[in-house]
Design a protein around this motif. Structure first.
Motif, short mmCIF file in Angstrom:
data_model
loop_
_atom_site.label_atom_id
_atom_site.label_comp_id
_atom_site.label_asym_id
_atom_site.label_seq_id
_atom_site.Cartn_x
_atom_site.Cartn_y
_atom_site.Cartn_z
N PHE A 46 22.54 76.42 11.31
CA PHE A 46 22.95 75.19 10.65
C PHE A 46 21.70 74.44 10.23
O PHE A 46 20.83 74.16 11.04
CB PHE A 46 23.78 74.31 11.60
N GLU A 47 21.63 74.15 8.96
CA GLU A 47 20.51 73.40 8.40
C GLU A 47 20.92 71.93 8.32
O GLU A 47 21.84 71.57 7.58
CB GLU A 47 20.17 73.93 7.01
N PHE A 48 20.25 71.09 9.10
CA PHE A 48 20.57 69.67 9.12
C PHE A 48 20.21 69.04 7.78
O PHE A 48 19.07 69.13 7.33
CB PHE A 48 19.80 68.98 10.25
N PRO A 49 21.18 68.41 7.11
CA PRO A 49 20.88 67.77 5.82
C PRO A 49 20.05 66.51 6.02
O PRO A 49 20.48 65.58 6.70
CB PRO A 49 22.26 67.45 5.25
N TRP A 50 18.86 66.48 5.47
CA TRP A 50 17.95 65.35 5.69
C TRP A 50 18.49 64.05 5.09
O TRP A 50 18.05 62.97 5.44
CB TRP A 50 16.55 65.66 5.18
N LYS A 51 19.46 64.15 4.19
CA LYS A 51 20.06 62.95 3.61
C LYS A 51 21.24 62.42 4.41
O LYS A 51 21.87 61.45 4.02
CB LYS A 51 20.53 63.23 2.18
N ALA A 52 21.55 63.06 5.54
CA ALA A 52 22.68 62.63 6.37
C ALA A 52 22.41 61.22 6.91
O ALA A 52 21.28 60.87 7.25
CB ALA A 52 22.90 63.59 7.52
N VAL A 53 23.46 60.44 6.97
CA VAL A 53 23.38 59.07 7.46
C VAL A 53 23.87 59.05 8.90
O VAL A 53 24.99 59.47 9.19
CB VAL A 53 24.23 58.12 6.59
N LYS A 54 23.05 58.54 9.79
CA LYS A 54 23.39 58.46 11.21
C LYS A 54 24.32 57.27 11.42
O LYS A 54 24.00 56.16 11.04
CB LYS A 54 22.11 58.32 12.03
N ARG A 55 25.47 57.52 12.02
CA ARG A 55 26.40 56.43 12.36
C ARG A 55 26.20 56.00 13.80
O ARG A 55 26.08 54.82 14.09
CB ARG A 55 27.84 56.87 12.14
N ALA A 56 26.25 56.93 14.69
CA ALA A 56 26.04 56.67 16.12
C ALA A 56 25.46 57.94 16.71
O ALA A 56 26.17 58.91 16.91
CB ALA A 56 27.34 56.30 16.81
N GLY A 57 24.16 57.96 16.91
CA GLY A 57 23.55 59.17 17.42
C GLY A 57 22.05 59.09 17.40
O GLY A 57 21.47 58.03 17.18
N ILE A 58 21.44 60.25 17.61
CA ILE A 58 19.99 60.34 17.64
C ILE A 58 19.53 61.54 16.82
O ILE A 58 20.24 62.52 16.68
CB ILE A 58 19.44 60.44 19.08
N ASN A 59 18.33 61.42 16.27
CA ASN A 59 17.72 62.47 15.48
C ASN A 59 16.23 62.44 15.79
O ASN A 59 15.47 61.72 15.16
CB ASN A 59 17.99 62.22 13.99
N PHE A 60 15.83 63.21 16.82
CA PHE A 60 14.44 63.21 17.25
C PHE A 60 13.60 64.18 16.43
O PHE A 60 14.12 65.22 15.98
CB PHE A 60 14.33 63.60 18.73
N PRO A 61 12.32 63.90 16.25
CA PRO A 61 11.43 64.80 15.51
C PRO A 61 11.31 66.19 16.15
O PRO A 61 11.01 67.16 15.46
CB PRO A 61 10.07 64.09 15.55
N ASN A 62 11.58 66.31 17.45
CA ASN A 62 11.50 67.62 18.11
C ASN A 62 12.68 68.51 17.77
O ASN A 62 12.79 69.62 18.28
CB ASN A 62 11.39 67.45 19.63
N GLY A 63 13.60 68.02 16.94
CA GLY A 63 14.72 68.83 16.50
C GLY A 63 16.05 68.47 17.12
O GLY A 63 17.09 68.90 16.64
N TYR A 64 16.04 67.67 18.19
CA TYR A 64 17.30 67.33 18.86
C TYR A 64 18.10 66.36 17.99
O TYR A 64 17.61 65.30 17.61
CB TYR A 64 17.02 66.73 20.23
N LYS A 65 19.34 66.73 17.71
CA LYS A 65 20.24 65.91 16.93
C LYS A 65 21.56 65.82 17.69
O LYS A 65 22.09 66.83 18.13
CB LYS A 65 20.48 66.51 15.55
N ALA A 66 22.06 64.60 17.84
CA ALA A 66 23.32 64.43 18.55
C ALA A 66 24.00 63.16 18.09
O ALA A 66 23.36 62.15 17.84
CB ALA A 66 23.07 64.36 20.05
N GLY A 67 25.32 63.25 17.95
CA GLY A 67 26.11 62.09 17.57
C GLY A 67 26.85 62.28 16.27
O GLY A 67 27.07 63.39 15.82
N GLU A 68 27.21 61.16 15.68
CA GLU A 68 28.01 61.15 14.45
C GLU A 68 27.12 60.89 13.24
O GLU A 68 26.32 59.96 13.24
CB GLU A 68 29.07 60.06 14.53
#
Length: 117
Positions: free
Chosen positions: A44-66
């Motif tokens: 899964f390629e995380f879309p860099w234009k995604a808008v975070k609603r409730a979550g985290i997006n760390f530079p180390n690659g960890y992504k979690a939430g909405e």
């Protein structure tokens, strides 16, 4: 990771804990098997234009939430986008759920066994 997968008789339940629960403001997601249109294991390629609603997006690659992207609502919980299960959904709160798994192919197969048709 902050998500445990439980395969029930009529639905899949994602129990959410840790930072994922804290930042997404939820402890559980229930998805009826009848709402699953597609299940795939892999990349899964995380879309860099995604808008975070409730979550985290760390530079180390960890992504979690909405997240929102192209009018679709995503729930994400992964660090390594190469070891994920991706659920395409209809008639649910989310359009896609992407979670990391130690054995993504096996988990995807188990989910598909529970899906009608």
């Amino acid at each position: 990771m902050g998500v445990q997968v439980n395969l029930g008789n009529s639905e899949i339940v994602f129990n959410i804990s840790g930072w994922t629960a804290l930042t997404s403001l939820r402890r559980e997601i229930k998805i009826p098997y009848t709402s699953i249109e597609n299940v795939q294991a892999g990349h899964f390629e995380f879309p860099w234009k995604a808008v975070k609603r409730a979550g985290i997006n760390f530079p180390n690659g960890y992504k979690a939430g909405e997240f929102l992207y192209n009018g679709q609502k995503y729930f994400l919980s992964f660090r390594d986008g190469n070891h994920v299960v991706i659920l395409d959904l209809k008639g649910c709160e989310f359009d896609k759920v992407v979670i990391q798994s130690e054995a993504p192919k096996q988990l995807a197969d188990h989910i598909m066994e529970h899906c009608p048709g």
